[in-house]
Design an enzyme around this catalytic site. Structure first.
Site: not given
Length: 826
Positions: A373, A564, A570, A672, A676
């Site tokens: 991952h 997140k 990020k 993910t 969504k």
């Protein structure tokens, strides 16, 4: 075409309730309330009704669970076992009702009893069994495996308190225990008969056989019991039910009676406290040696319990033939957390079941597969050899043997040069000897998969480049997916109804049928319905923000969302710095026609991740200044919603207009949340990172906002030097923003609070926040311009929804089943 009026937000996708079914369900509810909960309907609380409802639904799941399990045994089907530290399953009531087709029947039955189903849904706590994408992916996969009738078990830990409950105090993240089990869990079944002993420490003895051959016997110094709790996982339309088995830790002797009688009442509980600490908290801080040891104890605890259970079940079902294990069992390692399962299976096969080494290794490799991952070195776990030798001495011996034979085979085959041995050794000899768990996972698995096309290719080129040259067919791609039953039907019932009314009921069973919705992208009536559904969700989210934060936001504004885990890669920092730039521009040009915008942040920072917690503080400090500035006339608001979880995501995602997926290119494996949000009609602003690449391919260049450097350009930039100070000097807007942050404009009571943060960006901008700033600001300007043309925006939003079918987790599971696990699907 003419469409019915907008559906209520509460409406679920279901056939009208049959009166006989309503009566039967009402009777079952009252019986559960009376005999299981022990309450009279006249005095029952909402929580009492929730428990009665959950137990009533559970009964109907069990009616399908037992036949599913019997069929697997009778057909001797190959089973898939999914090992994961996290299963972020969220609330189960709505999901279970939806999958069983009972939502409207239950709503009607409860209404006749004076109870509101939607109220009960909010009472259920989120199961504190995960943190972010890793755990939510595991939950989606479990639901898809059940929907596709894959014979599967999930294995993890039943955390008493999960990660933590996040709250904000003076802008800072604070952590408290998440007491999700305080009132019990009506969905689970305790299995006291399923109990395994897990050893730690001690020593290894060589045991001589009569023939002179020897074996090894591990004598642990400490033993912990793993107690099983089962939660049934029901698939779509209730056709098949699988099992999520979670382990709780306890001491074999819960009370040291001798110490207690001596008056050492606390000491008498020490062994129980030490054992229970294993299943108390997800990801305990590993900043201390004790915390690091606890993490390893957790990983071995659940991996060993799972393997003992897997072998027990296999032996019972297949006449005690352990040599056939890989023919009937596929084990998927979700990241490196359960990597210790590889030497544990070798220990069980060799030491306990008496197999010769080579046979055991062949079975092990054929049984395991591994999902990677991350490419972040710190996330590819390393365990110090001294810790391993002390805590798991037999496993360290086995790892040494695996490594020696692995390197010998490569040398003998001429596949590595001597100077490459260190690159593929399972033991890292640099800066203290450590076991490379990612390397162990690669060597011990027959397939290693990435989770997006870009991530998989980067795996081949970077972290596993030498391994990929040696084993060119081992790395495969399995792009992540999401379950539409949760993230469309449950989270956005109005949109689901619109889809069913336009493209037909087939969309409820086949995500690829979403593609037919593209034909309605220019239909004014559909656009209006689409916008009205979104407005309902935005009003609901605005109400939630007001209730929780006492901030009023305009539902007609653009809802710009970044939800997140808080991490530097990020780049929530990039988002808030550009927000400051927007704020400055709005104040400087107050008469300009600005696009009203609400910046929404949510996510948790690891308790020991101080830089991430500082970024949360900055977001809240900026919010304090922006939200109280009357010159903006409410056209810009900044909100940070605390304690992000699945239920909060279900409220935010259908209300979001813009999806922030702005990680440094090459660092987000997949994501993910991006799927969504796009499924629910949000347009993505993002880098060419993770699954953004594939989303762009699906939705088209005109329906996504891509900016910034590519992964190759990021690598080149880092190699050649970032030169951040020169970048800032050339960008007046960025220079002003950094000066404001560094000088304390947003932290007047602590003017130097962010000075080190800004200096670190200028000196070592590893995540290239400053390098991508101007490109990001330009992309945000494009967003604002597009928003002004609502017809064009709605068209793009509809096309985003229409082209998300490929990102169903059903598609992902079919690929796993066919190409990795070799199991049938329905």
């Amino acid at each position: 075409m003419t469409l019915p009026p907008t559906s209520s937000l509460k409406t679920r996708i279901a056939l009208p309730a049959d009166e006989a079914d309503v009566v039967a369900l009402r009777r079952a509810l009252v019986a559960k309330l009376t005999y299981a909960v022990g309450k009279d309907p006249l005095v029952a609380s909402n929580h009492d009704w929730f428990v009665a409802t959950a137990l009533t639904v559970r009964d109907r799941i069990v009616d399908r669970w037992f036949p599913s399990t019997r069929a697997i045994y009778e057909q001797k089907r190959k089973r898939v076992y999914y090992l994961s530290m996290e299963f972020l399953i969220g609330r189960l009531l709505g999901d279970s009702l939806n999958n069983l087709g009972l939502t409207e029947t239950m709503r009607a039955a409860l209404a006749e009893l004076g109870v509101d189903l939607e109220r009960l849904r909010t009472i259920e706590p989120d199961a504190a069994l995960g943190n972010g994408g890793l755990g939510r992916l595991a939950a989606c996969f479990m639901e898809s495996m059940a929907s596709l009738s894959v014979a599967a078990h999930g294995y993890g830990i039943r955390y008493d308190h999960g990660l933590f409950r996040q709250y904000i105090k003076d802008g800072w993240q604070m952590e408290a225990p998440e007491n999700w089990l305080a009132s019990g869990n009506p969905w689970e079944f305790e299995r006291p008969e399923v109990l395994f002993h897990i050893g730690f420490g001690g020593h290894v003895e060589l045991v001589q056989e009569g023939s002179g051959a020897g074996g090894y016997h591990w004598r642990p110094a400490e033993t912990v019991e793993a107690l099983a709790y089962d939660t049934p996982v029901v698939g779509w339309r209730g056709k098949h039910v699988n099992t999520l088995r979670l382990w709780s830790a306890r001491a074999p002797d819960p009370l040291g009676l001798e110490a207690f009688n001596r008056g050492d009442h606390l000491g008498a509980l020490a062994s129980q406290a030490r054992a229970q600490s294993i299943s108390q908290v997800l990801y305990p801080s590993d900043e201390t040696p004790a915390g690091e040891e606890l993490r390893l104890r957790q990983e071995y605890f659940f991996s060993s319990a799972a393997l003992q259970d897997i072998i027990r079940r296999h032996m019972e079902q297949h006449d005690g033939d352990v040599r056939a294990l890989n023919e009937h069992v596929a084990i998927q390692l979700n990241d490196t957390h359960p990597a210790i399962a590889i030497p544990e299976l070798m220990r069980l096969l060799v030491d306990v079941h008496g197999l010769e080494w080579e046979a055991a290794w062949t079975i092990t490799q054929a049984t395991f597969s591994y999902t990677n991952h991350t490419l972040l070195p710190e996330a590819l776990e390393h365990w110090g050899v001294p810790l391993m030798e002390r805590l798991l001495p037999r496993h360290m011996q086995i790892i040494y043997m695996i490594n020696a034979l692995h390197l010998d085979r490569l040398r003998a085959a001429g596949k590595i040069e001597e100077n490459e041995v260190g690159e593929v050794s399972l033991i890292d000899e640099q800066a203290g000897r450590k076991v490379r768990m990612g390397w162990l996972s690669f060597v011990g698995a027959h397939k290693v998969n990435g989770v997006s096309a870009l991530h998989t290719e980067l795996m081949r080129q970077t972290v596993f480049s030498t391994f990929n040259r040696i084993y060119p067919d081992r790395i495969v791609n399995k792009t992540n997916g999401i379950t539409f039953r949760r993230w469309l039907m449950e989270a956005n019932p109005g949109l689901t109804r619109l889809l069913a009314e336009t493209v037909g009921g087939k969309v409820l069973d086949d995500p690829m049928a979403l593609a037919d919705f593209a034909a309605y992208a220019d239909d004014t009536g559909v656009q209006d319905r689409f916008a009205a559904i979104r407005k309902d969700h935005k009003v609901a989210l605005a109400r939630l923000i007001s209730e929780r934060l006492h901030i009023r936001v305009n539902p007609d504004a653009l809802f710009d969302t970044q939800i997140k885990r808080i991490h530097e890669y990020k780049r929530q920092l990039l988002n808030i710095l550009e927000t400051i730039a927007l704020y400055d521009s709005m104040r400087a040009q107050p008469t300009r026609s600005w696009t009203p915008r609400v910046k929404i942040f949510a996510g948790k920072a690891a308790a020991s991740y101080h830089r991430a917690k500082l970024i949360i503080k900055l977001i809240n400090d900026v919010a304090q200044v922006v939200n109280s500035d009357p010159t903006l006339n409410g056209k810009l608001k900044v909100v940070f919603l605390p304690n992000y979880n699945v239920s909060l995501a279900e409220a935010i995602i259908p209300a979001s207009d813009l999806s922030e997926q702005i990680s440094t290119a090459g660092m987000e494996a997949s994501g993910t949340g991006n799927m969504k949000l796009a499924l629910n009609g949000a347009l993505t602003i993002g880098t060419l990172d993770g699954a953004n690449v594939e989303i762009k391919q699906q939705v088209g260049d005109d329906n996504i906002f891509i900016f910034g450097m590519t992964a190759a350009e990021v690598e080149a930039k880092r190699r050649d030097g970032v030169g951040a100070r020169d970048l800032v000097a050339a960008s007046p807007m960025l220079s002003q923003v950094l000066e404001q942050v560094a000088s304390g404009v947003f932290s007047p009571s602590e003017p130097d609070l962010y000075r080190d943060l800004v200096e670190s960006l200028l000196d070592h901008d590893h995540f290239l926040v400053l390098s991508d700033f101007d490109a990001y600001a330009a992309a945000q300007a494009q967003v604002a311009d597009r928003w002004k043309d609502q017809k064009a925006w709605r068209r793009s939003a509809i096309l985003n929804t229409a082209h998300m079918g490929w990102f169903s987790s059903d598609r992902t599971i079919r690929e796993y089943a066919r190409e990795i696990w070799d199991v049938p699907v329905q």
